[in-house]
Scaffold this motif. Structure first.
Motif: not given
Length: 409
Positions: A52-53, A106, A109, A113, A161
């Motif tokens: 996610v990062e 932000q 991610s 997802h 997250y």
């Protein structure tokens, strides 16, 4: 005449062709080679639902000194190629500042997802379930300090997250990986990623699905792209193909093509290496040796050992320092057996300085679209950015998200 030409048959390009096809477009996919035979072939085969990062440039003094002095195995660099990568690396460093990195993550991610969900229907429709394992992968740690740091990072990502994790003790790791040759401090098992035993094979299966659904995949030279009265045209082995729209999905080759249209893409190329080994004993899932920036991934072709990043000329001769160190570190953990290939594979990851892919319209040219610059995650995010681009081209979907991925961001 086709509605759209997609240049590049890696995971990103093939996924783009499928997504446009699903919107009712008549699509021709063009590449000089077969599907999934370039960068999409050479990765670790992990659909990284945990990533996610994005990979930031280390900003702590210890890490920067280690990179500068080549103490670790995460990054190798070639001094003679410094003029090629110095400016993009400086931009990369700036975008890795805490405030900018938080904003970038932000957006990133949101893409990550979606990754496994966007792959899922294509895996099923292409008959590729035999290539997929849904058991996550492990980061293993040799020292208490690195184990503590790894667990702390995993717990932070879980809290921030919702990333699925399992912190494994030394005994739990040994029970889960009986082929380990030495004791370790433990592991972080990332539970959400899926792994693939043939990344090139999965990409080829997606391309076959595209053709089964009525698409055309032809051999051609993307560098012949030019404007035409109808929009765009490119020369192929089947003759000149014309279409109103063209998508550049050429990964690390995208900037060179786009120079002809007066675009200067500040892409950073992170070279990676791998080699297969057979006759040994593989782990049950892909494993990253955190201290040595090495990965071992079970593949159909054998145990694939992969490296960190090298900063060098795009077409420079291979430098095997990182691969040799990765092999040595993995041999401490597993019985690798013998190399399959005489020469290792190497390829360039197409990384943008702000770590986000480039997706959207070329504002200077009608009908020219971009989908490239996925860095370490082209295999993961191909279907996701393809779906976003197809929606944008159809005037649908989340325009705010795509706008944050545009070249003019």
């Amino acid at each position: 005449m086709a509605d759209c030409i997609v240049l590049g048959a890696g995971m990103v390009g093939v996924s783009t062709a499928l997504a446009l096809q699903a919107k009712g477009r008549s699509v021709v996919l063009v590449d000089r080679r077969g599907a999934g035979e370039e960068t999409s072939y050479g990765n670790a085969g992990i659909i990284q639902g945990e990533a996610v990062e994005p990979y930031a440039f280390p900003r702590d003094l210890g890490s920067m000194v280690s990179i500068a002095l080549k103490r670790g195995n995460e990054v190798n660099w070639n001094l003679t190629s410094l003029p090629n990568w110095a400016a993009p690396v400086l931009r990369y460093f700036r975008h890795s500042s805490p405030a900018r990195y938080k904003t970038i993550s932000q957006t990133y991610s949101q893409l990550i997802h979606r990754a496994t969900a966007d792959h899922a229907p294509l895996i099923q429709a292409s008959g590729s379930d035999n290539l997929i394992q849904r058991e996550g992968f492990r980061q293993v740690f040799r020292t208490p300090k690195r184990m503590e740091e790894g667990a702390r990072t995993a717990e932070r990502l879980h809290e921030a997250y919702g990333v699925g994790i399992s912190i494994e003790t030394a005994s739990e790791l040994k029970a889960a990986e009986p082929n380990l040759r030495r004791d370790l401090q433990g592991a972080v098992r990332w539970t959400e990623p899926w792994t693939c035993s043939s990344p090139g094979g999965l990409t080829a299966n997606y391309a076959r699905l595209f053709e089964e659904r009525g698409g055309r995949f032809v051999s051609g030279d993307a560098t012949t792209l030019e404007q035409a009265a109808s929009g765009w045209r490119v020369k192929t082995d089947d003759g000149v193909i014309e279409a109103s729209d063209v998508v550049v999905a050429l990964g690390p080759w995208s900037p060179e093509l786009l120079k002809r249209f007066n675009y200067r893409i500040p892409m950073l190329f992170k070279r990676g290496y791998h080699r297969h080994y057979h006759g040994g004993k593989s782990p049950t899932v892909a494993i990253m040796d955190a201290e040595n920036a090495a990965i071992i991934a079970p593949m159909i072709a054998g145990s694939r050992v992969l490296t960190g990043a090298e900063l060098t000329h795009f077409d420079a001769a291979p430098a095997l320092r990182q691969l040799n160190r990765a092999e040595n570190s993995i041999r401490e953990l597993f019985d690798l057996g013998e190399p399959v290939e005489n020469e290792p594979w190497w390829g360039n990851r197409p990384c943008m300085p702000d770590m986000l892919p480039v997706v959207g319209a070329a504002r200077r040219y009608k009908g020219l679209w971009f989908n490239f610059g996925h860095g370490h995650q082209g295999f993961t995010l191909g279907p996701t950015t393809a779906a976003l681009l197809a929606d944008k081209m159809a005037g649908e979907g989340d325009n705010a998200l795509v706008d944050r991925l545009s070249l003019e961001r």
